[in-house]
Design a protein around this motif. Structure first.
Motif, short mmCIF file in Angstrom:
data_model
loop_
_atom_site.label_atom_id
_atom_site.label_comp_id
_atom_site.label_asym_id
_atom_site.label_seq_id
_atom_site.Cartn_x
_atom_site.Cartn_y
_atom_site.Cartn_z
N ILE A 1 0.67 10.01 -10.05
CA ILE A 1 -0.13 10.13 -11.27
C ILE A 1 -1.08 11.32 -11.17
CG2 ILE A 1 -1.94 8.99 -12.62
CD1 ILE A 1 -0.57 6.32 -11.98
N ASN A 2 -1.60 11.57 -9.96
CA ASN A 2 -2.58 12.64 -9.77
C ASN A 2 -1.94 13.98 -9.38
OD1 ASN A 2 -4.97 11.07 -10.26
ND2 ASN A 2 -4.61 10.08 -8.29
N LYS A 3 -0.59 14.04 -9.38
CA LYS A 3 0.15 15.25 -9.04
C LYS A 3 -0.33 15.85 -7.72
CE LYS A 3 1.80 17.96 -12.15
NZ LYS A 3 1.99 18.96 -13.24
N LEU B 1 0.81 -1.21 0.00
CA LEU B 1 0.00 0.00 0.00
C LEU B 1 0.85 1.27 0.00
CD1 LEU B 1 -2.95 -0.94 2.39
CD2 LEU B 1 -3.06 -0.53 -0.08
N LYS B 2 2.02 1.21 0.65
CA LYS B 2 2.89 2.38 0.67
C LYS B 2 3.28 2.76 -0.76
CE LYS B 2 5.04 1.39 5.16
NZ LYS B 2 6.31 1.02 5.83
N SER B 3 3.64 1.76 -1.56
CA SER B 3 4.08 2.03 -2.94
C SER B 3 2.93 2.40 -3.85
CB SER B 3 4.83 0.81 -3.49
OG SER B 3 6.01 0.56 -2.76
N THR B 4 1.82 1.71 -3.73
CA THR B 4 0.68 2.02 -4.60
C THR B 4 0.10 3.40 -4.27
OG1 THR B 4 -0.78 0.76 -3.12
CG2 THR B 4 0.10 -0.38 -5.06
N ASN B 5 0.10 3.76 -2.99
CA ASN B 5 -0.38 5.10 -2.63
C ASN B 5 0.53 6.17 -3.22
OD1 ASN B 5 -2.54 4.15 -1.16
ND2 ASN B 5 -1.48 4.23 0.82
N PHE B 6 1.84 5.90 -3.21
CA PHE B 6 2.78 6.85 -3.80
C PHE B 6 2.51 7.02 -5.28
CE2 PHE B 6 6.71 7.51 -6.21
CZ PHE B 6 7.10 8.75 -5.71
N ILE B 7 2.30 5.92 -6.01
CA ILE B 7 2.06 6.01 -7.45
C ILE B 7 0.76 6.75 -7.73
CG2 ILE B 7 1.49 4.66 -9.50
CD1 ILE B 7 3.58 2.70 -8.80
N SER B 8 -0.26 6.50 -6.92
CA SER B 8 -1.53 7.22 -7.09
C SER B 8 -1.33 8.71 -6.95
CB SER B 8 -2.56 6.73 -6.06
OG SER B 8 -2.91 5.39 -6.29
N GLN B 9 -0.57 9.10 -5.92
CA GLN B 9 -0.29 10.52 -5.73
C GLN B 9 0.56 11.09 -6.86
OE1 GLN B 9 1.44 10.41 -1.68
NE2 GLN B 9 -0.32 11.65 -1.04
N TRP C 1 7.04 14.59 -13.40
CA TRP C 1 5.99 15.56 -13.76
C TRP C 1 6.40 16.40 -14.96
CZ3 TRP C 1 4.54 17.37 -8.09
CH2 TRP C 1 3.76 16.36 -7.51
N ASN C 2 7.68 16.74 -15.05
CA ASN C 2 8.16 17.49 -16.21
C ASN C 2 8.00 16.67 -17.50
OD1 ASN C 2 8.88 19.73 -14.70
ND2 ASN C 2 11.01 19.09 -14.45
N LEU C 3 8.25 15.36 -17.40
CA LEU C 3 8.08 14.48 -18.56
C LEU C 3 6.63 14.45 -19.01
CD1 LEU C 3 10.38 11.48 -17.55
CD2 LEU C 3 10.76 13.06 -19.44
N HIS C 4 5.71 14.34 -18.05
CA HIS C 4 4.28 14.35 -18.39
C HIS C 4 3.91 15.64 -19.10
CE1 HIS C 4 2.40 10.73 -16.63
NE2 HIS C 4 3.38 10.77 -15.74
N GLU C 5 4.39 16.76 -18.56
CA GLU C 5 4.06 18.05 -19.15
C GLU C 5 4.64 18.20 -20.55
OE1 GLU C 5 5.48 20.84 -16.30
OE2 GLU C 5 3.96 20.33 -14.80
N ALA C 6 5.76 17.50 -20.82
CA ALA C 6 6.40 17.56 -22.14
C ALA C 6 5.77 16.59 -23.13
CB ALA C 6 7.89 17.29 -22.02
N GLY C 7 4.79 15.81 -22.68
CA GLY C 7 4.12 14.86 -23.57
C GLY C 7 4.76 13.50 -23.65
N THR C 8 5.68 13.18 -22.74
CA THR C 8 6.33 11.87 -22.72
C THR C 8 5.44 10.86 -22.00
OG1 THR C 8 8.52 12.88 -22.69
CG2 THR C 8 8.37 10.59 -21.97
N TYR C 9 5.23 9.71 -22.63
CA TYR C 9 4.41 8.68 -21.99
C TYR C 9 5.23 7.96 -20.92
CZ TYR C 9 1.78 4.42 -21.16
OH TYR C 9 1.09 3.39 -20.56
N CYS C 10 4.71 7.89 -19.72
CA CYS C 10 5.40 7.24 -18.60
C CYS C 10 4.65 5.98 -18.17
CB CYS C 10 5.52 8.18 -17.40
SG CYS C 10 6.60 9.60 -17.67
N SER C 11 5.36 4.88 -18.14
CA SER C 11 4.83 3.65 -17.53
C SER C 11 5.59 3.43 -16.23
CB SER C 11 5.00 2.46 -18.47
OG SER C 11 6.36 2.27 -18.79
N TYR C 12 5.04 2.64 -15.35
CA TYR C 12 5.61 2.47 -14.01
C TYR C 12 5.79 0.99 -13.70
CZ TYR C 12 4.18 7.33 -13.70
OH TYR C 12 4.02 8.67 -13.95
N GLU C 13 6.96 0.67 -13.17
CA GLU C 13 7.22 -0.71 -12.76
C GLU C 13 7.63 -0.72 -11.29
OE1 GLU C 13 9.60 -4.74 -14.09
OE2 GLU C 13 9.05 -3.17 -15.53
N LEU C 14 6.77 -1.31 -10.46
CA LEU C 14 7.03 -1.45 -9.03
C LEU C 14 7.83 -2.72 -8.81
CD1 LEU C 14 3.66 -0.64 -7.23
CD2 LEU C 14 5.88 0.35 -6.68
#
Length: 555
Positions: free
Chosen positions: A109-111, A99-107, A131-144
């Motif tokens: 993604i939602n800035k 939950l610690k990691s998933t909560n972090f990813i949720s936060q 966040w800068n990558l998102h704003e620049a239009g770069t697609y981000c995937s996440y691997e926990l």
């Protein structure tokens, strides 16, 4: 997984303590994390100190690393848990840990505004980069990735992760548990290997050209798995990939998912031959019975020079695929020659169209072998391939990528490129960086001086890691190490001084750090990570030294 055996416990503990001592890591947990990072990113000379976020206000994130380009980036998020006793190794990672990691990813993604208040410098800078990558239009995937020396993710925690991943398609998860750690620590180099492959029907094409023979065949995937694994059927013989241009990449990367998916599919496994490029083998000799309807191909003293991902993925598939592997056929090319130069050229040619880094393609270049010999003559080990001298003392090893970055920072006055354009070292800049014109004695002094910078960096990280800003000028060691080496070069150029004797290096190092600190103090509002990617920073350092433009220092 049952409790770890006493021998395995001793092995893993010894390695964790060794790496923690070598890099002055704060806790055994960070030592375990370091070992995992080496397996996940073995072909990169990543400064792991920059990735590790373990400490106060780390939000359940112990390391974060971004891999990709302007179009797409994979954000690796590591959480590490170490068991302090052998009895604890039978335990699992629980729901609270997840939950610690998933909560972090949720936060993330939602800035979430809460993340903007994060008191952990390295984690906060990682968040800002994403966040800068998102704003620049770069697609981000996440691997926990959950790292531990126990049985790994528990069933309830897996269910929680699966539910989270279903809601967030850009998120994947995995583990690096005790069994993975033991597997990787137990691998050793062995003597020349012989083996056999089962051909399918008479699907063999052969030709000969004087000092090289070649064979293309369709082989049963199960015979390939038997060829490359130990008696347990699950541990890959790492030494048969020694001539592969890169050291073993590990089976935990995300690159192999499609291979595994096809091999284990109940409906599509027969398509494997058409969807996969197969593997390439070099050997001293091969033979088979041409009159047999299903000949067995015997290969002598062989190496797999291309197809590491396919090979390892098939081994993983054998653990989960059941009867589907009966339908899997692999395309295999076998080249027999006694000429090492031909074997090398085959390795380069067959890998140049694959997913492989430039440094790997240059690993066997004559100039790299010359550097290896020149360093060996001076009791140093130059690693053309990452970790090829892992059994030697750290202070006597120098990695090829790191040496290239040293040359860029010190001799070419490009510390920004050493950070941001390291791929060019083995591509467009290769002959400019690695050549016969460089003074090897001087280079050795500079390389050892850089080791002093890294040692001080480790010390500062260990002492002030939680509050790096409180270390004063030394805070710039974490992200600015290439600029400190660059500043040292400018100081010597300004004074037309030769490289100092070992006993005088300390003053040069402190002076260089002070120069970098004064230049960087002018831009305190800029994140360290961004500051040391900008060419403007080196201009400020040059101006700080003499008030002159950088061009005056360039040879």
């Amino acid at each position: 997984m049952p409790q770890m055996s006493r021998l395995d416990w001793d092995l893993t503990n010894a390695r964790i303590k060794t790496v923690a001592s070598q890099h002055q890591l704060k806790t055994p947990s960070v030592g375990l994390l370091w070992l995992a990072l080496q397996q996940y990113f073995p072909s990169q000379d990543t400064a792991f100190q920059e990735l590790i976020t373990d400490g106060p206000d780390d939000r359940g994130v112990d390391a974060i690393h971004l891999v990709g380009n302007d179009d797409a980036v994979t954000v690796y998020i590591f959480q590490c848990k170490i068991r302090e006793s052998i009895e604890g190794t039978s335990k699992t990672i629980n729901v609270d840990d997840v939950l610690k990691s998933t909560n972090f990813i949720s936060q993330l993604i939602n800035k979430s505004d809460d993340l903007r208040k994060c008191g952990n410098l390295r984690l906060r800078e990682g968040i800002e980069r994403i966040w800068n990558l998102h704003e620049a239009g770069t697609y981000c995937s996440y691997e926990l990735v959950f790292v531990s020396n126990d049985s790994g993710i528990g069933d309830a925690a897996k269910a929680n992760l699966a539910s989270f991943a279903a809601e967030h398609p850009q998120v994947k998860y995995g583990q690096y548990a005790a069994s993975d750690l033991i597997r990787d620590l137990s691998r050793t180099r062995k003597d020349a290997e012989d083996g056999q492959l089962q051909a399918i029907s008479k699907e063999i094409f052969e030709r000969s050209d004087g000092d090289i023979r070649g064979l293309v065949a369709s082989v049963d995937a199960r015979s390939l798995i038997a060829l490359i694994t130990e008696a347990d059927g699950g541990t890959v013989k790492r030494h048969i990939f020694d001539d592969n241009l890169r050291v073993y990449l590990g089976s935990n990367s995300g690159y192999n998912s499609h291979i595994v998916e096809t091999a284990t599919s109940q409906t599509d496994s027969h398509l494997f031959w058409y969807l996969n490029n197969g593997i390439t083998i070099t050997c001293k000799d091969y033979s088979y019975n041409k009159g047999h309807p299903n000949p067995v191909i015997t290969i002598k003293d062989f190496q797999i020079v291309n197809g590491a991902q396919t090979s390892h993925s098939l081994v993983e598939s054998s653990k989960i695929g059941g009867d589907s592997l009966e339908q899997v056929v692999v395309a295999v090319k076998i080249y027999a020659t006694g000429r090492p130069d031909i074997a090398e050229r085959v390795a380069v040619a067959t890998n140049s169209q694959a997913r492989i880094q430039g440094r790997d393609l240059r690993a066997n270049h004559p100039i790299m072998k010359k550097f290896e010999k020149l360093f060996a003559d001076r009791d140093m080990y130059f690693e053309r391939k990452r970790n090829m001298y892992a059994d030697k003392p750290d202070h006597q090893r120098i990695d090829a990528l790191k040496l290239g970055q040293i040359i860029m920072s010190y001799y070419l006055r490009e510390p920004d490129s050493a950070r941001t354009s390291s791929d060019s070292i083995f591509d467009s800049r290769f002959h400019h960086i690695f050549n016969d014109r460089i003074d090897i004695e001087d280079l050795l002094k500079v390389a050892k001086f850089y080791n002093r910078i890294e040692t001080m960096r480790d010390e500062v990280s260990a002492k002030f890691g939680d509050h790096i800003e409180s270390s004063g000028d030394l805070q710039y060691l974490i992200f600015g190490h290439w600029y400190i080496l660059f500043a040292a070069g400018l100081l010597l150029a300004r004074d037309s001084a030769p490289f100092p004797a070992v006993q005088d290096e300390e003053k040069l190092l402190i002076d260089a750090i002070s120069i970098v600190a004064r230049a960087c103090d002018q831009t305190k509002q800029v994140a360290h990570y961004q500051m040391f990617r900008s060419p403007r920073t080196k201009e400020k350092i040059a101006a700080e030294i003499s008030g002159k433009q950088l061009e005056l220092f360039v040879n």
